[in-house]
Design an enzyme around this catalytic site. Structure first.
Site, mmCIF file in Angstrom:
data_model
loop_
_atom_site.group_PDB
_atom_site.id
_atom_site.type_symbol
_atom_site.label_atom_id
_atom_site.label_comp_id
_atom_site.label_asym_id
_atom_site.label_seq_id
_atom_site.Cartn_x
_atom_site.Cartn_y
_atom_site.Cartn_z
ATOM 1 N N HIS A 263 15.063 -11.361 -0.900
ATOM 2 C CA HIS A 263 14.707 -10.411 -1.946
ATOM 3 C C HIS A 263 15.114 -8.986 -1.565
ATOM 4 C CE1 HIS A 263 12.467 -9.142 -5.492
ATOM 5 N NE2 HIS A 263 12.062 -8.109 -4.780
ATOM 6 N N HIS A 300 3.365 -5.078 -2.163
ATOM 7 C CA HIS A 300 3.627 -3.849 -1.420
ATOM 8 C C HIS A 300 2.651 -2.766 -1.861
ATOM 9 C CE1 HIS A 300 6.198 -3.579 -5.001
ATOM 10 N NE2 HIS A 300 6.169 -2.267 -4.884
ATOM 11 N N ASP A 306 3.756 6.807 -7.352
ATOM 12 C CA ASP A 306 3.328 6.030 -8.507
ATOM 13 C C ASP A 306 4.542 5.267 -9.042
ATOM 14 O OD1 ASP A 306 0.914 7.270 -8.206
ATOM 15 O OD2 ASP A 306 0.765 8.012 -10.251
ATOM 16 N N HIS A 336 0.206 -3.513 -4.969
ATOM 17 C CA HIS A 336 0.401 -4.365 -6.133
ATOM 18 C C HIS A 336 1.492 -5.376 -5.797
ATOM 19 C CE1 HIS A 336 3.792 -1.641 -6.988
ATOM 20 N NE2 HIS A 336 4.287 -2.633 -7.687
#
Length: 384
Positions: A263, A300, A306, A336
Site C-alpha cells: 500500500h 494511522h 486534519d 482513523h
C-alpha cells in the site's frame, strides 16, 4: 504556474512604449505575487485598469463558526447544499482556518451582472457536476466534470454554466498554490516520475478583449468582506500578456496513479501544494500486487494535520456507506482508518474505480454552521 505562457499581442520588451493603431499607449500592468519575488504576469490594457468610479457596498461574508476546536470525526452530505441562482451566494464554507477555506457550491446561473475578484486567496475549483466556461481577464477556459480550475488571487473572472445542474468543491487558499516541488526540477519542469506533466495542463488560449467605457460592477473579496465597486472601463480589456501567473485547468482524469507492491501512502496522490496544506487526487488504479497485500489503508494517527476527503465517484474501498458528494473530516489528534470489514473486503481485489479529492491541512479546521446543517453527528461511531 512554473512555466511561461504568452497570449495575444505584446511588445518585444517589458516596460517600453507599446502603442495602439491610433498612436496612443496601451496601459501596462505588472500583475505580481509575493511582492516582486513571486510569479507575475505583464498585461497590456486598452484602458487604465485603475479607474474606480465608486465603492457602493461593503458587507461581511465571513463564515459563521459552530465549533472552534473539535476532535470529532464528521461526515457531511455535500449534495444537501441547496442550489441557488447566484454564483457567490451559492458558495457555502463548511470548514475553515487561517490558511484556507473549504467551500461547497451549487450555482444554477452564470455570472452576468458582475465580475468577481478574490484579492486574498487563490481558488482551486473542482468541477463535480456541470460544464461551461471560466472567463477571466487573462483568457478563458472550458471546463467539464473532473476539472480542477486554478484561479490565482487577483484574477478577475466570471463563470458561464451550460445548465442549472452544477456542483463545485472549492478550496480558497491564502497561500499560493503550486504543483508539488518534488515533482519539479530546479528549472520548474515537471520530472519523469511526476503523475502529470505540462501537456496535461490547459492554459488559456482564448482572450476576450473589450474597449468599453461605462459602469461595470466588480465584487472584490478582501479579508472576509465583499466590496461592490463600479469600474469605469470593461475589466476584460487585455490585448496581450505574458508571464507565469494565470488561470489554468487540469483534469483529475489525467492524473496518472503511482502504485506499488504494498500500500502506497497518501503523498503519492499529491496534486497541488502550499506551505499550509496539500491537495491529493484519488483516481482509478490497480491495487497493490504483493501476494500478501492488503489494499485497504492501514490505521494511522492524524497528529499534525486534519484530513478532509471529498468523495466524487465510484466505490471508496476503505469506507462504508459513502456516496458521491460526501465529505469526511478526520481531525488531528486521533487515529482513523478503514471501516470495519474494509480491510478484509479489499484482499484479493485487483483494482479500484474510486474518485476523490483530499485536502490535508497543517492547522486545525473550524466547523461552520453551514457544515452542521449537513452533518452526520454519529459518524465518529462508525468504527465500532
Amino acid at each position: 504556474m512554473p512555466f511561461y505562457h504568452k497570449l495575444g499581442n505584446i511588445p518585444p520588451k517589458r516596460h517600453i512604449q507599446f502603442r495602439k493603431p491610433d498612436g496612443s499607449l496601451y496601459s501596462e500592468q505588472l500583475f505580481g505575487t509575493i511582492g516582486f519575488d513571486g510569479m507575475s504576469t505583464n498585461s497590456y490594457h486598452e484602458q487604465r485598469p485603475t479607474q474606480v468610479k465608486s465603492i457602493n457596498k461593503q458587507y461581511c461574508v465571513a463564515p459563521k463558526i459552530a465549533k472552534e476546536n473539535s476532535i470529532q470525526s464528521y461526515r457531511f452530505r455535500g449534495f444537501q447544499i441547496k442550489p441557488e441562482n447566484d454564483y457567490l451566494e451559492s458558495r457555502k464554507t463548511v470548514l475553515t482556518n487561517s490558511d484556507c477555506s473549504i467551500i461547497l457550491a451549487a450555482p444554477k446561473q452564470s455570472t452576468t451582472d458582475y465580475f468577481y475578484k478574490n484579492s486574498d486567496a487563490d481558488e482551486l475549483i473542482f468541477i463535480h457536476k456541470g460544464t461551461g466556461k471560466l472567463r477571466t481577464h487573462l483568457g478563458n477556459l472550458n471546463f467539464k466534470y473532473g476539472d480542477y480550475l486554478l484561479v490565482p488571487r487577483g484574477i478577475i473572472y466570471k463563470i458561464d454554466f451550460d445548465t442549472e445542474d452544477n456542483r463545485l468543491f472549492i478550496v480558497e487558499s491564502r497561500r499560493p498554490i503550486y504543483t508539488p516541488k518534488r515533482y519539479r526540477n530546479w528549472f520548474g519542469q515537471l520530472l519523469e516520475h511526476s503523475p502529470f506533466c505540462e501537456r496535461d495542463i490547459r492554459q488559456p488560449q482564448e482572450l476576450e478583449t473589450y474597449n468599453e467605457s461605462g459602469d461595470f460592477l466588480m465584487k472584490v473579496k478582501k479579508q472576509d468582506d465583499m466590496f461592490e465597486m463600479v469600474y469605469a472601463s470593461h475589466p476584460f480589456d487585455v490585448v496581450g500578456y505574458d508571464g507565469y501567473s494565470y488561470p489554468y485547468a487540469f483534469s483529475i482524469h489525467d492524473f496518472e496513479p503511482i502504485t506499488g507492491r504494498i500500500h502506497q501512502p497518501p503523498p503519492v496522490h499529491q496534486t497541488f501544494e502550499t506551505d499550509a496544506f496539500v491537495v491529493c487526487s484519488f483516481v482509478p488504479r490497480l491495487y497493490d500486487y504483493h501476494p500478501l497485500a492488503i489494499p485497504a489503508p492501514y490505521n494511522h494517527s492524524n497528529i499534525d494535520s486534519d484530513e478532509v476527503l471529498y468523495y466524487v465517484d465510484g466505490d471508496f474501498m476503505s469506507r462504508n456507506d459513502i456516496d458521491a458528494g460526501h465529505i469526511s473530516l478526520h481531525p488531528a489528534g486521533i487515529p482513523h482508518g478503514p471501516h470495519p470489514g474494509a480491510a478484509e473486503r479489499s484482499i484479493g481485489k485487483v483494482k479500484t474505480d474510486e474518485l476523490a479529492v483530499m485536502v490535508d491541512t497543517f492547522k486545525p479546521l473550524k466547523v461552520t454552521e453551514e457544515a452542521l446543517k449537513i452533518a452526520d453527528e454519529d459518524y465518529f461511531k462508525s468504527w465500532l
